[in-house]
Design an enzyme around this catalytic site. Structure first.
Site, PDB file in Angstrom:
ATOM      1  CE1 TYR A   1      43.170  30.921  39.931  1.00  0.00           C
ATOM      2  CE2 TYR A   1      44.057  31.517  38.179  1.00  0.00           C
ATOM      3  CZ  TYR A   1      44.203  30.294  39.195  1.00  0.00           C
ATOM      4  OH  TYR A   1      44.739  29.598  39.147  1.00  0.00           O
TER       5      TYR A   1
ATOM      6  CD  GLN B   1      38.035  23.894  29.609  1.00  0.00           C
ATOM      7  OE1 GLN B   1      37.836  24.397  28.541  1.00  0.00           O
ATOM      8  NE2 GLN B   1      36.948  24.958  30.913  1.00  0.00           N
TER       9      GLN B   1
ATOM     10  NE  ARG C   1      42.259  27.590  37.525  1.00  0.00           N
ATOM     11  CZ  ARG C   1      41.498  27.697  38.324  1.00  0.00           C
ATOM     12  NH1 ARG C   1      41.914  28.722  38.457  1.00  0.00           N
ATOM     13  NH2 ARG C   1      40.914  26.558  38.817  1.00  0.00           N
TER      14      ARG C   1
ATOM     15  CG  ASP D   1      42.361  23.798  35.529  1.00  0.00           C
ATOM     16  OD1 ASP D   1      42.090  24.076  37.193  1.00  0.00           O
ATOM     17  OD2 ASP D   1      41.969  24.804  35.535  1.00  0.00           O
TER      18      ASP D   1
ATOM     19  CB  SER E   1      38.912  22.943  37.433  1.00  0.00           C
ATOM     20  OG  SER E   1      39.017  23.911  37.422  1.00  0.00           O
TER      21      SER E   1
HETATM   22  P1  NAD Z   1      39.673  30.764  43.277  1.00  0.00           P
HETATM   23  O1  NAD Z   1      40.077  29.180  43.999  1.00  0.00           O
HETATM   24  O2  NAD Z   1      40.945  30.920  43.425  1.00  0.00           O
HETATM   25  O3  NAD Z   1      39.263  31.829  44.443  1.00  0.00           O
HETATM   26  C1  NAD Z   1      37.913  31.203  44.820  1.00  0.00           C
HETATM   27  C2  NAD Z   1      36.331  32.212  44.151  1.00  0.00           C
HETATM   28  O4  NAD Z   1      36.681  32.350  45.517  1.00  0.00           O
HETATM   29  C3  NAD Z   1      37.277  32.533  43.570  1.00  0.00           C
HETATM   30  O5  NAD Z   1      35.777  33.072  42.097  1.00  0.00           O
HETATM   31  C4  NAD Z   1      36.993  34.671  43.504  1.00  0.00           C
HETATM   32  O6  NAD Z   1      36.798  35.407  43.412  1.00  0.00           O
HETATM   33  C5  NAD Z   1      36.493  34.005  45.317  1.00  0.00           C
HETATM   34  N1  NAD Z   1      36.780  35.615  46.178  1.00  0.00           N
HETATM   35  C6  NAD Z   1      38.074  35.920  46.438  1.00  0.00           C
HETATM   36  N2  NAD Z   1      37.506  37.161  47.384  1.00  0.00           N
HETATM   37  C7  NAD Z   1      36.665  37.123  47.420  1.00  0.00           C
HETATM   38  C8  NAD Z   1      35.749  37.905  48.331  1.00  0.00           C
HETATM   39  N3  NAD Z   1      36.197  38.806  48.520  1.00  0.00           N
HETATM   40  N4  NAD Z   1      34.216  37.625  48.590  1.00  0.00           N
HETATM   41  C9  NAD Z   1      33.631  36.886  48.132  1.00  0.00           C
HETATM   42  N5  NAD Z   1      34.567  35.931  46.888  1.00  0.00           N
HETATM   43  C10 NAD Z   1      35.662  36.012  46.879  1.00  0.00           C
HETATM   44  O7  NAD Z   1      39.039  30.457  42.404  1.00  0.00           O
HETATM   45  P2  NAD Z   1      39.258  29.090  41.381  1.00  0.00           P
HETATM   46  O8  NAD Z   1      38.006  28.054  41.558  1.00  0.00           O
HETATM   47  O9  NAD Z   1      39.845  28.528  41.085  1.00  0.00           O
HETATM   48  O10 NAD Z   1      38.219  30.253  39.885  1.00  0.00           O
HETATM   49  C11 NAD Z   1      39.142  31.418  39.216  1.00  0.00           C
HETATM   50  C12 NAD Z   1      38.221  31.877  38.418  1.00  0.00           C
HETATM   51  O11 NAD Z   1      38.277  30.615  37.478  1.00  0.00           O
HETATM   52  C13 NAD Z   1      36.719  30.871  37.796  1.00  0.00           C
HETATM   53  O12 NAD Z   1      35.857  32.030  37.565  1.00  0.00           O
HETATM   54  C14 NAD Z   1      37.314  29.487  36.630  1.00  0.00           C
HETATM   55  O13 NAD Z   1      35.210  30.180  36.619  1.00  0.00           O
HETATM   56  C15 NAD Z   1      37.905  30.314  36.131  1.00  0.00           C
HETATM   57  N6  NAD Z   1      37.894  29.085  34.945  1.00  0.00           N
HETATM   58  C16 NAD Z   1      38.589  28.942  34.484  1.00  0.00           C
HETATM   59  C17 NAD Z   1      39.199  27.782  33.734  1.00  0.00           C
HETATM   60  C18 NAD Z   1      39.438  28.178  31.970  1.00  0.00           C
HETATM   61  O14 NAD Z   1      38.427  28.660  31.688  1.00  0.00           O
HETATM   62  N7  NAD Z   1      39.581  26.920  31.617  1.00  0.00           N
HETATM   63  C19 NAD Z   1      39.237  27.086  33.904  1.00  0.00           C
HETATM   64  C20 NAD Z   1      39.036  26.749  35.873  1.00  0.00           C
HETATM   65  C21 NAD Z   1      38.438  27.789  35.920  1.00  0.00           C
END
Ligand code: NAD
Length: 376
Positions: free
Chosen positions: A230, A124, A119, A127, A130
């Site tokens: 994550y 990006q 990530r 990804d 996303s």
């Molecule tokens: P994901 O699909 O793995 O999980 C979804 C969400 O569930 C996450 O926000 C996680 O914290 C939450 N979660 C897990 N256990 C939980 C609980 N018990 N109660 C409540 N919430 C809970 O997540 P994602 O959508 O793939 O995103 C993960 C992270 O990566 C985010 O911070 C996102 O902003 C970041 N991200 C960064 C980039 C980048 O920098 N290029 C790109 C995409 C996503």
């Protein structure tokens, strides 16, 4: 190189890994492309649209007999048998499915799973998690609004006032943020919970309220920071306090959208059967973690049934496990662009296949090579 795009055969899969737009760019770089006839139809791309940019439309065997295969989902055993040993496979190949990766390695295929990309800013544009989660978050709210027998926005009419729907979003990663944004556009009032503290500001910037569950120990604080963006499993002490707060919000909610995931583990249970029982009749739950709950049962709610909609205690539970496939045209367009950007790393212009393990994205996505699973 000769690039092949077979039709997706997984149940309910409507997406395609290549669009005329991305095909045109690959052809301009000197590649030849074969697409299986009908592969794009469910995503609103006709054979003729591919032909018009110079793609050869072929049968399944010819599409699989290419040097590089572009897929959405991992191939079945019979599909792997159609691949040329030594060929390259790019797709969403389930990096945590060890048995599946072993099958791919046994077919002597060099495989890249795009979900494993880091990530980072550089990754990006490729990804896939996303691009597809964004669509899932949107569609979850649209499906909830469709199933909900009341309005989302507050309405003041001559016949009286209708209250805005109360939406609770549990898990605020990419899908959760888009769910909040979509519900907001429809006029709902929204509360959201996540384990990661960095999410609070994002939730508030979208006009929703963050369900605060303060961290009381150093262990809780450390776990909440997660790893690589994550989430990590939280200590039970924090989960117990989160449950109390979530239960209050869920009981008052009209719509609950759950998206909580922890990579490589079962999805956490956030809406228990008792919480569903306490919900108002006519409420709707859309569980994006459907099929990923403990032992593959349920999702973030144990009453969710995968790929079906059920009524439990007067509540509608929607367990669609592949929401992006229900927005097939845009999901394919974004996915195909992700694939194209990844191909730039392994098929640099005029150089043939290059697997540069010094490149962190290539190294992270490489799952099998020379008959062996190479997953980092
Ligand atoms: P994901 O699909 O793995 O999980 C979804 C969400 O569930 C996450 O926000 C996680 O914290 C939450 N979660 C897990 N256990 C939980 C609980 N018990 N109660 C409540 N919430 C809970 O997540 P994602 O959508 O793939 O995103 C993960 C992270 O990566 C985010 O911070 C996102 O902003 C970041 N991200 C960064 C980039 C980048 O920098 N290029 C790109 C995409 C996503």
């Amino acid at each position: 190189m000769l690039i092949g795009v077979p039709q997706e055969t997984a149940r309910g899969e409507t997406r395609v890994a290549l669009t005329p737009e991305t095909a045109k760019k690959l052809i301009a770089q000197g590649h030849a492309i074969r697409v299986q006839s009908g592969a794009g139809v469910a995503a609103s791309v006709t054979d003729e649209a591919y032909r018009s940019v110079g793609v050869e439309v072929v049968d399944a065997a010819a599409a699989w007999a290419a040097e590089v295969i572009l897929k959405v989902r991992a191939p079945s055993d019979s599909e792997l048998a159609l691949m040329t040993p030594g060929a390259v496979l790019v797709g969403m190949l389930n990096p945590f499915d060890t048995a599946g990766l072993q099958r791919i390695a046994a077919a002597n295929v060099t495989a890249f799973a795009l979900e494993a990309a880091p990530r980072t800013t550089r990754a990006q544009s490729m990804d896939v998690l996303s691009s597809q989660a964004n669509i899932a978050g949107y569609k979850a709210v649209v499906m909830a609004a469709n199933a909900y027998q009341r309005f989302f926005p507050m309405l003041m009419t001559a016949a009286g006032t209708v209250k805005a729907a109360k939406v609770v979003v549990l898990g605020v990663g990419v899908a959760g943020l888009q769910a909040i944004a979509t519900a907001k556009r429809l006029g709902a009032t929204i509360e959201a919970s996540d384990v990661r503290p960095s999410v609070k500001e994002q939730v508030e910037s979208l006009g929703a309220k963050f369900i605060d569950v303060p961290y009381e120990t150093a262990e809780e604080k450390e776990a909440a920071e997660g790893v690589g963006g994550y989430a990590r499993p939280m200590p039970q002490s924090w989960l117990d306090r989160q449950k109390i707060e979530v239960a209050k919000r869920v009981a008052a909610a009209d719509v609950v959208i759950t998206t909580a995931l922890i990579p490589g583990r079962a999805a956490p249970t956030l809406v228990t059967a008792e919480m569903v029982q306490a919900m108002k009749p006519g409420s709707v739950i859309v569980d994006l973690a459907a099929g990923r709950g403990p032992d593959g049962v349920g999702g973030n709610c144990p009453l969710t049934e995968t790929d079906t909609t059920v009524q439990k205690h007067g509540v509608t539970l929607i367990g669609e496990s592949n929401l992006p496939a229900l927005v097939a045209a845009d999901a394919s367009q974004l996915y195909a662009r992700n694939v194209l950007d990844f191909l730039k790393l392994i098929l640099p212009k005029d150089q043939g296949l290059q697997i540069d393990l010094e490149d962190d994205i290539v190294a992270a996505c490489l799952m099998s090579r020379d008959g062996k699973v190479t997953k980092p």
